[in-house]
Design a protein around this motif. Structure first.
Motif, PDB file in Angstrom:
ATOM      1  N   THR A   1      -2.707  -4.458   3.570  1.00 44.67           N
ATOM      2  CA  THR A   1      -4.133  -4.734   3.529  1.00 44.67           C
ATOM      3  C   THR A   1      -4.369  -5.985   2.521  1.00 44.67           C
ATOM      4  OG1 THR A   1      -6.182  -3.628   3.299  1.00 44.67           O
ATOM      5  CG2 THR A   1      -4.600  -3.125   1.720  1.00 44.67           C
ATOM      6  N   ASP A   2      -5.609  -6.266   2.666  1.00 42.01           N
ATOM      7  CA  ASP A   2      -6.019  -7.359   1.961  1.00 42.01           C
ATOM      8  C   ASP A   2      -6.292  -6.714   0.371  1.00 42.01           C
ATOM      9  OD1 ASP A   2      -8.719  -9.210   0.813  1.00 42.01           O
ATOM     10  OD2 ASP A   2      -7.379 -10.392   1.743  1.00 42.01           O
ATOM     11  N   VAL A   3      -6.214  -7.346  -0.812  1.00 40.97           N
ATOM     12  CA  VAL A   3      -6.421  -6.936  -1.931  1.00 40.97           C
ATOM     13  C   VAL A   3      -7.807  -6.719  -2.136  1.00 40.97           C
ATOM     14  CG1 VAL A   3      -6.733  -9.388  -3.015  1.00 40.97           C
ATOM     15  CG2 VAL A   3      -5.947  -7.388  -4.450  1.00 40.97           C
ATOM     16  N   SER A   4      -8.861  -7.101  -1.347  1.00 41.17           N
ATOM     17  CA  SER A   4     -10.022  -7.192  -1.897  1.00 41.17           C
ATOM     18  C   SER A   4     -10.619  -5.757  -1.134  1.00 41.17           C
ATOM     19  CB  SER A   4     -11.060  -8.166  -0.974  1.00 41.17           C
ATOM     20  OG  SER A   4     -10.905  -8.223   0.287  1.00 41.17           O
ATOM     21  N   LYS A   5      -9.888  -5.103  -0.189  1.00 47.41           N
ATOM     22  CA  LYS A   5     -10.153  -3.538   0.271  1.00 47.41           C
ATOM     23  C   LYS A   5      -9.643  -2.639  -0.671  1.00 47.41           C
ATOM     24  CE  LYS A   5     -10.343  -5.805   4.778  1.00 47.41           C
ATOM     25  NZ  LYS A   5      -9.810  -5.737   6.099  1.00 47.41           N
ATOM     26  N   LEU A   6      -8.703  -2.840  -1.508  1.00 49.12           N
ATOM     27  CA  LEU A   6      -8.128  -1.839  -2.269  1.00 49.12           C
ATOM     28  C   LEU A   6      -9.162  -0.807  -3.040  1.00 49.12           C
ATOM     29  CD1 LEU A   6      -4.991  -3.727  -3.702  1.00 49.12           C
ATOM     30  CD2 LEU A   6      -5.194  -2.216  -1.820  1.00 49.12           C
ATOM     31  N   ASP A   7      -9.937  -1.404  -3.577  1.00 43.89           N
ATOM     32  CA  ASP A   7     -10.942  -0.534  -4.239  1.00 43.89           C
ATOM     33  C   ASP A   7     -11.829   0.387  -3.485  1.00 43.89           C
ATOM     34  OD1 ASP A   7     -10.710  -1.731  -6.769  1.00 43.89           O
ATOM     35  OD2 ASP A   7     -12.413  -3.032  -6.634  1.00 43.89           O
ATOM     36  N   LYS A   8     -11.755   0.322  -2.175  1.00 39.53           N
ATOM     37  CA  LYS A   8     -12.384   1.450  -1.261  1.00 39.53           C
ATOM     38  C   LYS A   8     -11.110   2.537  -0.966  1.00 39.53           C
ATOM     39  CE  LYS A   8     -14.751  -2.197   1.153  1.00 39.53           C
ATOM     40  NZ  LYS A   8     -15.095  -2.963   2.490  1.00 39.53           N
ATOM     41  N   LEU A   9     -10.193   2.483  -1.668  1.00 37.45           N
ATOM     42  CA  LEU A   9      -9.086   3.492  -1.246  1.00 37.45           C
ATOM     43  C   LEU A   9      -8.904   4.206  -2.761  1.00 37.45           C
ATOM     44  CD1 LEU A   9      -6.377   1.284   0.429  1.00 37.45           C
ATOM     45  CD2 LEU A   9      -7.705   3.025   1.494  1.00 37.45           C
ATOM     46  N   PRO A  10      -8.536   5.681  -2.560  1.00 41.50           N
ATOM     47  CA  PRO A  10      -8.020   6.487  -3.725  1.00 41.50           C
ATOM     48  C   PRO A  10      -7.120   5.738  -4.358  1.00 41.50           C
ATOM     49  CG  PRO A  10      -8.448   7.671  -1.620  1.00 41.50           C
ATOM     50  CD  PRO A  10      -8.388   6.344  -1.099  1.00 41.50           C
ATOM     51  N   ASP A  11      -7.066   5.816  -5.672  1.00 45.08           N
ATOM     52  CA  ASP A  11      -5.577   5.195  -6.466  1.00 45.08           C
ATOM     53  C   ASP A  11      -4.557   5.533  -6.055  1.00 45.08           C
ATOM     54  OD1 ASP A  11      -7.888   3.970  -7.806  1.00 45.08           O
ATOM     55  OD2 ASP A  11      -7.328   4.607  -9.964  1.00 45.08           O
ATOM     56  N   ASP A  12      -4.333   7.014  -5.536  1.00 44.20           N
ATOM     57  CA  ASP A  12      -2.970   7.407  -5.178  1.00 44.20           C
ATOM     58  C   ASP A  12      -2.650   6.957  -3.722  1.00 44.20           C
ATOM     59  OD1 ASP A  12      -4.533   9.178  -3.931  1.00 44.20           O
ATOM     60  OD2 ASP A  12      -3.634  10.917  -4.670  1.00 44.20           O
ATOM     61  N   GLU A  13      -3.306   6.122  -3.381  1.00 43.73           N
ATOM     62  CA  GLU A  13      -2.979   5.544  -1.940  1.00 43.73           C
ATOM     63  C   GLU A  13      -3.026   4.312  -2.050  1.00 43.73           C
ATOM     64  OE1 GLU A  13      -5.753   6.922   0.872  1.00 43.73           O
ATOM     65  OE2 GLU A  13      -5.585   8.990   0.529  1.00 43.73           O
ATOM     66  N   VAL A  14      -2.348   3.574  -3.080  1.00 42.51           N
ATOM     67  CA  VAL A  14      -2.585   1.997  -3.374  1.00 42.51           C
ATOM     68  C   VAL A  14      -1.134   1.687  -3.936  1.00 42.51           C
ATOM     69  CG1 VAL A  14      -3.327   0.106  -4.736  1.00 42.51           C
ATOM     70  CG2 VAL A  14      -4.831   1.802  -3.730  1.00 42.51           C
TER      71      VAL A  14
END
Length: 570
Positions: A297-310
């Motif tokens: 995924t794009d790094v800009s979308k990571l904040d929308k995910l729970p931390d333990d899914e990154v």
């Protein structure tokens, strides 16, 4: 017998006797034997030459003003009519990085694996070097280049598509190992082709030109499967985001980590230009498996995910100043910042010379009270170079008449020679610039060629001392311009500036105030011409600001000040 021949330092002397009337082979290393990096070696027979690898090395912290360090090509340029080809063992910078500088001056055919040549082609295109002859070879291929017969043999290393080369000559066979390890459970590729090496050994090998890097490390190197299993375990149990920093060329490891992240329910992002670029090249050439859609995924979308899914894969294991991990450690990344709940894995060794920078980066990471895991803590890295038992196995398989240790400083090459002697094999330790000649009656160093180190500073190339003195004179004579700029952190819009201050640059230049204002306007328009995405990256803006100011003054005055950009975010 252990012959210690050759020089302990670089030489500018050219002393070569005429070619023998009987069959002969000469081994002439230009780099890689008195340091780690800058691998480049000439093989000569029957008055013809081939070059094996053409790499560079990087300056240490005290070599101010130098971008890269290259082998001295004096002997090559004087004998171009005899040079038939450049043969490449794999795509690491210390084996291919000098090609843009050499091929901008001369035309020489290249032979190498598909991925290796794809990496070279990208580098040459970036350097505007065209009309290069690429000859793709695969493991098992046998080709004839002039008076040389070349056989390419698959080996495992920390980059896909690595190969050893058996070089057939009238006098006998040389086996040039390149960088290698024996991984009996590799990921993404076959086991090293020991069968072909043993078969070559049965027919007789004149000399083994062997990688010596890890001769002092006992046992066998760690398998890539074990490394990835350990990283997968951390991905599964870590409570927050996991950052994995690794070499951008270790593409099999990258692909395996992405698959492991998917298995434990983490989405992944690649952060770092070289990492993204190499991953794309390896995918396009089929050297890593196709990644299932949705894993990346794009790094800009990571904040929308729970931390333990990154899971975030980054560059920066050697604390390179503009690399992702270094910028994260010092709060200088425009899209990411670290949290106490994060886990940072450094899946690499520290390259000699980088210890100070890496320690400084680790200290900065520690201040953030996150979890740091290195190879000293858990088995999250395996070397790409053979350990002592693997080196012994290769000697027993190939059974050369003599070992010529390659790749590394004198101490490790001498240890490799001692190992060979303990196994009943002759060994000869030489240095860069030595001309090691094999004939029917034996082998010995018969002369020397220039083996200095060329320094590159931008487009300027010369002796290291010349470059450093030139740069210091430039500081004294051309002056300094400091460029200040303030950006909005969220939008990338210019909040204030640029504002330029100069010292010792425009003294005595009429209308200097007008020039400074015009330079300010030019720099501002350059920054405004960048995309909003790029303007949110302080590192990119700093570099564009620096280049814009230099370009303006070079065009107007044909002078290039030292420009120091200072960019603040609000």
């Amino acid at each position: 017998m252990n012959d210690t021949c050759g020089n302990s330092h670089h030489t500018d002397v050219m002393q070569i006797p005429p070619e023998p009337n009987s069959p002969y082979v000469r081994v002439i290393p230009l780099g890689g034997l008195d340091q780690f990096g800058m691998n480049c070696c000439l093989i000569e027979t029957g008055n013809e030459l081939i070059m094996v690898d053409c790499g560079l090395t990087f300056p240490d912290q005290g070599q101010f003003g130098i971008d890269y360090i290259l082998p001295d090509w004096t002997y090559v340029l004087q004998n171009l009519d005899r040079l038939s080809a450049i043969v490449l063992t794999h795509g690491h910078e210390d084996h291919i990085g000098a090609l843009p500088f050499l091929l901008s001056q001369v035309e020489i055919p290249l032979y190498g694996g598909e991925l290796t040549l794809a990496m070279v082609k990208r580098k040459l295109e970036e350097a505007d070097v065209e009309d290069v002859e690429y000859n793709i070879v695969e493991p098992g291929d046998q080709v004839t280049v002039g008076k040389f017969g070349l056989e390419f043999i698959h080996v495992n290393h920390s980059i896909p598509n690595a190969m050893s080369v058996a070089i057939n000559t009238e006098l006998g066979v040389l086996v040039f190992t390149g960088d290698w390890k024996l991984d009996q459970t590799p990921i993404g590729e076959a086991v090293m082709d020991l069968h072909s090496l043993a078969k070559i050994g049965e027919n007789g090998v004149l000399a083994l030109l062997g990688d010596s890097t890890n001769v002092m490390t006992p046992g066998f190197s760690r398998s890539e499967t074990e490394v990835v299993q350990e990283i997968a375990s951390i991905l599964e149990t870590a409570r927050g985001r996991v950052f994995v920093s690794l070499f951008s060329s270790n593409m099999n490891r990258v692909a395996a980590i992405l698959e492991a992240a998917d298995r434990v329910g983490r989405q992944a992002a690649l952060v770092g230009r070289s990492l993204e670029r190499n991953f794309r090249l390896a995918s396009e050439t089929g050297f890593i498996p196709e990644i299932r859609e949705g894993i990346l995924t794009d790094v800009s979308k990571l904040d929308k995910l729970p931390d333990d899914e990154v899971c975030i894969l980054t560059t920066g294991t050697q604390a390179e100043p503009r690399s992702t991990l270094t910028r994260l450690a010092f709060d200088d990344h425009h899209q990411l910042s670290l949290r106490e709940t994060d886990t940072v894995l450094i899946s690499a060794r520290v390259i000699p010379g980088n210890e100070a920078g890496v320690n400084k980066m680790l200290d900065a990471l520690s201040r953030k009270h996150l979890t740091i895991i290195t190879k000293a803590d858990r088995p999250i890295h395996g070397s790409g170079h053979a350990h002592r038992e693997e080196l012994k196995l290769l000697l027993n398989l190939v059974r050369p008449s003599v070992l010529v240790p390659m790749h590394g400083d004198y101490r490790v090459r001498q240890a490799h020679a001692d190992l060979a002697v303990s196994m009943g094999c002759q060994a000869t330790v030489i240095s860069d610039g030595d001309v090691l000649e094999f004939t029917e009656t034996g082998h010995h160093v018969v002369g020397t060629v220039p083996s200095g180190r060329l320094a590159v500073d931008g487009k300027f190339m010369g002796d290291i001392d010349d470059v450093q003195i030139r740069d210091r004179k430039r500081l004294a004579n051309t002056g300094i311009v400091v460029a200040f700029l303030v950006l909005d952190k969220g939008t990338g819009e210019i909040e204030d500036g640029p504002m330029l201050l100069q010292h010792g640059f425009l003294a005595g230049v009429p209308e200097n105030e007008d020039l400074m204002q015009e330079a300010t306007d030019f720099a501002r328009n350059t920054i405004l011409g960048l995309s909003k995405e790029v303007r949110r990256d302080v590192g990119e803006v700093s570099e564009e600001l620096r280049l814009a100011v230099r370009r303006y003054f070079r065009k107007q005055l044909d002078r290039k000040p030292v420009v120091i950009p200072v960019v603040h975010e609000l």
